[in-house]
Design a protein around this motif. Sequence first.
Motif, PDB file in Angstrom:
ATOM      1  N   GLU A 104      -5.105  14.476  -2.013  1.00  0.00           N
ATOM      2  CA  GLU A 104      -6.310  14.032  -2.723  1.00  0.00           C
ATOM      3  C   GLU A 104      -6.403  14.799  -4.033  1.00  0.00           C
ATOM      4  N   TRP A 105      -6.712  14.090  -5.110  1.00  0.00           N
ATOM      5  CA  TRP A 105      -6.871  14.715  -6.429  1.00  0.00           C
ATOM      6  C   TRP A 105      -8.363  14.853  -6.709  1.00  0.00           C
ATOM      7  N   ASP A 106      -8.782  16.031  -7.221  1.00  0.00           N
ATOM      8  CA  ASP A 106     -10.205  16.271  -7.491  1.00  0.00           C
ATOM      9  C   ASP A 106     -10.821  15.192  -8.385  1.00  0.00           C
ATOM     10  N   GLY A 107     -10.003  14.603  -9.247  1.00  0.00           N
ATOM     11  CA  GLY A 107     -10.520  13.600 -10.188  1.00  0.00           C
ATOM     12  C   GLY A 107     -10.971  12.320  -9.499  1.00  0.00           C
ATOM     13  N   MET A 108     -10.451  12.082  -8.295  1.00  0.00           N
ATOM     14  CA  MET A 108     -10.869  10.918  -7.515  1.00  0.00           C
ATOM     15  C   MET A 108     -11.184  11.366  -6.090  1.00  0.00           C
ATOM     16  N   PRO A 109     -12.251  12.160  -5.933  1.00  0.00           N
ATOM     17  CA  PRO A 109     -12.529  12.719  -4.609  1.00  0.00           C
ATOM     18  C   PRO A 109     -12.838  11.629  -3.594  1.00  0.00           C
ATOM     19  N   GLY A 110     -12.365  11.819  -2.373  1.00  0.00           N
ATOM     20  CA  GLY A 110     -12.625  10.843  -1.320  1.00  0.00           C
ATOM     21  C   GLY A 110     -11.633   9.691  -1.321  1.00  0.00           C
ATOM     22  N   TYR A 111     -10.654   9.738  -2.216  1.00  0.00           N
ATOM     23  CA  TYR A 111      -9.546   8.775  -2.177  1.00  0.00           C
ATOM     24  C   TYR A 111      -8.353   9.543  -1.637  1.00  0.00           C
ATOM     25  N   VAL A 112      -7.960   9.239  -0.411  1.00  0.00           N
ATOM     26  CA  VAL A 112      -7.002  10.084   0.286  1.00  0.00           C
ATOM     27  C   VAL A 112      -5.766   9.281   0.677  1.00  0.00           C
ATOM     28  N   CYS A 113      -4.601   9.728   0.241  1.00  0.00           N
ATOM     29  CA  CYS A 113      -3.371   9.074   0.681  1.00  0.00           C
ATOM     30  C   CYS A 113      -2.597  10.021   1.592  1.00  0.00           C
ATOM     31  N   ILE A 114      -1.625   9.448   2.291  1.00  0.00           N
ATOM     32  CA  ILE A 114      -0.836  10.207   3.266  1.00  0.00           C
ATOM     33  C   ILE A 114       0.616  10.240   2.797  1.00  0.00           C
ATOM     34  N   GLU A 115       1.141  11.446   2.633  1.00  0.00           N
ATOM     35  CA  GLU A 115       2.520  11.626   2.194  1.00  0.00           C
ATOM     36  C   GLU A 115       3.403  12.033   3.377  1.00  0.00           C
ATOM     37  N   THR A 116       4.470  11.303   3.572  1.00  0.00           N
ATOM     38  CA  THR A 116       5.462  11.670   4.580  1.00  0.00           C
ATOM     39  C   THR A 116       6.739  12.042   3.833  1.00  0.00           C
ATOM     40  N   MET A 117       7.125  13.301   3.932  1.00  0.00           N
ATOM     41  CA  MET A 117       8.298  13.773   3.202  1.00  0.00           C
ATOM     42  C   MET A 117       9.396  14.169   4.182  1.00  0.00           C
ATOM     43  N   THR A 118      10.605  13.638   3.965  1.00  0.00           N
ATOM     44  CA  THR A 118      11.724  14.031   4.810  1.00  0.00           C
ATOM     45  C   THR A 118      12.839  14.600   3.945  1.00  0.00           C
ATOM     46  N   LEU A 119      13.485  15.625   4.482  1.00  0.00           N
ATOM     47  CA  LEU A 119      14.628  16.246   3.815  1.00  0.00           C
ATOM     48  C   LEU A 119      15.868  15.870   4.614  1.00  0.00           C
ATOM     49  N   GLU A 120      16.775  15.113   3.983  1.00  0.00           N
ATOM     50  CA  GLU A 120      17.980  14.660   4.680  1.00  0.00           C
ATOM     51  C   GLU A 120      19.179  15.491   4.222  1.00  0.00           C
ATOM     52  N   ASP A 121      19.844  16.107   5.194  1.00  0.00           N
ATOM     53  CA  ASP A 121      21.061  16.871   4.926  1.00  0.00           C
ATOM     54  C   ASP A 121      22.205  15.880   4.676  1.00  0.00           C
TER      55      ASP A 121
ATOM     56  N   GLU B 194      -5.554   1.466  -5.042  1.00  0.00           N
ATOM     57  CA  GLU B 194      -5.326   2.916  -5.143  1.00  0.00           C
ATOM     58  C   GLU B 194      -3.844   3.197  -5.380  1.00  0.00           C
ATOM     59  N   ARG B 195      -2.990   2.454  -4.702  1.00  0.00           N
ATOM     60  CA  ARG B 195      -1.538   2.618  -4.883  1.00  0.00           C
ATOM     61  C   ARG B 195      -1.165   2.338  -6.348  1.00  0.00           C
ATOM     62  N   ASP B 196      -1.662   1.217  -6.870  1.00  0.00           N
ATOM     63  CA  ASP B 196      -1.323   0.861  -8.246  1.00  0.00           C
ATOM     64  C   ASP B 196      -1.878   1.885  -9.239  1.00  0.00           C
ATOM     65  N   GLY B 197      -3.080   2.386  -8.948  1.00  0.00           N
ATOM     66  CA  GLY B 197      -3.667   3.407  -9.810  1.00  0.00           C
ATOM     67  C   GLY B 197      -2.797   4.654  -9.870  1.00  0.00           C
ATOM     68  N   MET B 198      -2.283   5.063  -8.707  1.00  0.00           N
ATOM     69  CA  MET B 198      -1.400   6.236  -8.663  1.00  0.00           C
ATOM     70  C   MET B 198      -0.114   5.973  -9.447  1.00  0.00           C
TER      71      MET B 198
ATOM     72  N   PHE C 201      -1.474   4.435   0.970  1.00  0.00           N
ATOM     73  CA  PHE C 201      -2.832   4.427   0.423  1.00  0.00           C
ATOM     74  C   PHE C 201      -3.730   3.526   1.272  1.00  0.00           C
ATOM     75  N   HIS C 202      -5.047   3.699   1.112  1.00  0.00           N
ATOM     76  CA  HIS C 202      -5.969   2.816   1.839  1.00  0.00           C
ATOM     77  C   HIS C 202      -5.969   1.403   1.265  1.00  0.00           C
TER      78      HIS C 202
ATOM     79  N   ARG D 228       0.821  -1.216   0.000  1.00  0.00           N
ATOM     80  CA  ARG D 228       0.000   0.000   0.000  1.00  0.00           C
ATOM     81  C   ARG D 228       0.853   1.264   0.000  1.00  0.00           C
ATOM     82  N   GLU D 229       2.140   1.113  -0.282  1.00  0.00           N
ATOM     83  CA  GLU D 229       3.028   2.275  -0.228  1.00  0.00           C
ATOM     84  C   GLU D 229       3.843   2.458  -1.513  1.00  0.00           C
ATOM     85  N   VAL D 230       4.190   3.706  -1.745  1.00  0.00           N
ATOM     86  CA  VAL D 230       5.191   4.045  -2.749  1.00  0.00           C
ATOM     87  C   VAL D 230       6.225   4.920  -2.056  1.00  0.00           C
ATOM     88  N   ARG D 231       7.487   4.644  -2.310  1.00  0.00           N
ATOM     89  CA  ARG D 231       8.567   5.456  -1.751  1.00  0.00           C
ATOM     90  C   ARG D 231       9.370   6.028  -2.910  1.00  0.00           C
TER      91      ARG D 231
END
Lengths: 165, 165
Positions: free
Chosen positions: A101-118, A137-141, A132-133, A22-25
């Motif tokens: 969330e993209w307007d084209g698929m409303p109500g499909y919500v993923c969570i992005e965790t972004m880290t900046l490594e020095d 949904e992950r594969d669709g993205m 993704f839930h 359910r993840e993409v990195r």
Amino acid sequence: MMTQTEMTKPANKVKASTPSEREVRTERIFNAPRERVWKAFTDPKLLAQWWGRGNKLVIERMELVRGGHWRFVEHAPEGVHGFEGRYREVTPPERIVQSFEWDGMPGYVCIETMTLEDLGDGRTRVVSTTLFHTKEERDGMLNSGMTEGLEQGYAVLDRLLETMA
Amino acid sequence: MMTQTEMTKPANKVKASTPSEREVRTERIFNAPRERVWKAFTDPKLLAQWWGRGNKLVIERMELVRGGHWRFVEHAPEGVHGFEGRYREVTPPERIVQSFEWDGMPGYVCIETMTLEDLGDGRTRVVSTTLFHTKEERDGMLNSGMTEGLEQGYAVLDRLLETMA
């Protein structure tokens, strides 16, 4: 015309992987210090210059605090695309967690965790993990050209970071 | 004072279960036909009377179409609680799919699928399945008194449905 250094410098490319079903990195190195990369991700005037992959981007809302909302509208040649979400965590200059969330698929919500490594040599690694839930949904993205779109935006960001030096 | 019929009528209670480690399923029967239950869930003036469990509920936004947003603010004795989300699917009179987020945990988004089943005898079964991104979020919701809160709201809804007859 490219200089000798630019010609031999290896290009920074997005590396994408799927740590779970359910993840993409994704990870991408930028030739700029972390504070500058953080600024390009969090200053709306700067973000608007690259997030839309070179297309016009209207930042309707960007309340960069825990609980704040964001909404960006990209005016691409093929159409207008709205994106929105809410900030779960904002920790300068290293971490943002937000819903997406993209307007084209409303109500499909993923969570992005972004880290900046020095990386300690004036470069910064940006790692983004999206949860993704469902696997579908992950594969669709992934199949929507997510990595290519990211690559396009990051290429514009490369140039912006140079001008910020 | 209760009548003999009311005293012997079995109470309709919420049945909760966990079909998978990231889901909660609840079901509840209402002594009213489906069209009436649908109306109580979708007419903002009616929803405001029961969704807040008897507390004042301000419906700031309720755009009941695919892609529309909703935002409700409950003024409970212990504090003010905002909830919001977006509609993924609205299929009268039987199905609503929407995202759900509580202001207290911004960026934690679950998906609620609610179906109204016509039992054919003037009663309606409301089944709600909620999918979370993680088991921890699911357990947190269960431990927050989700079922009890639902029971309180549904008890108010029972009385509202009677007055709508």
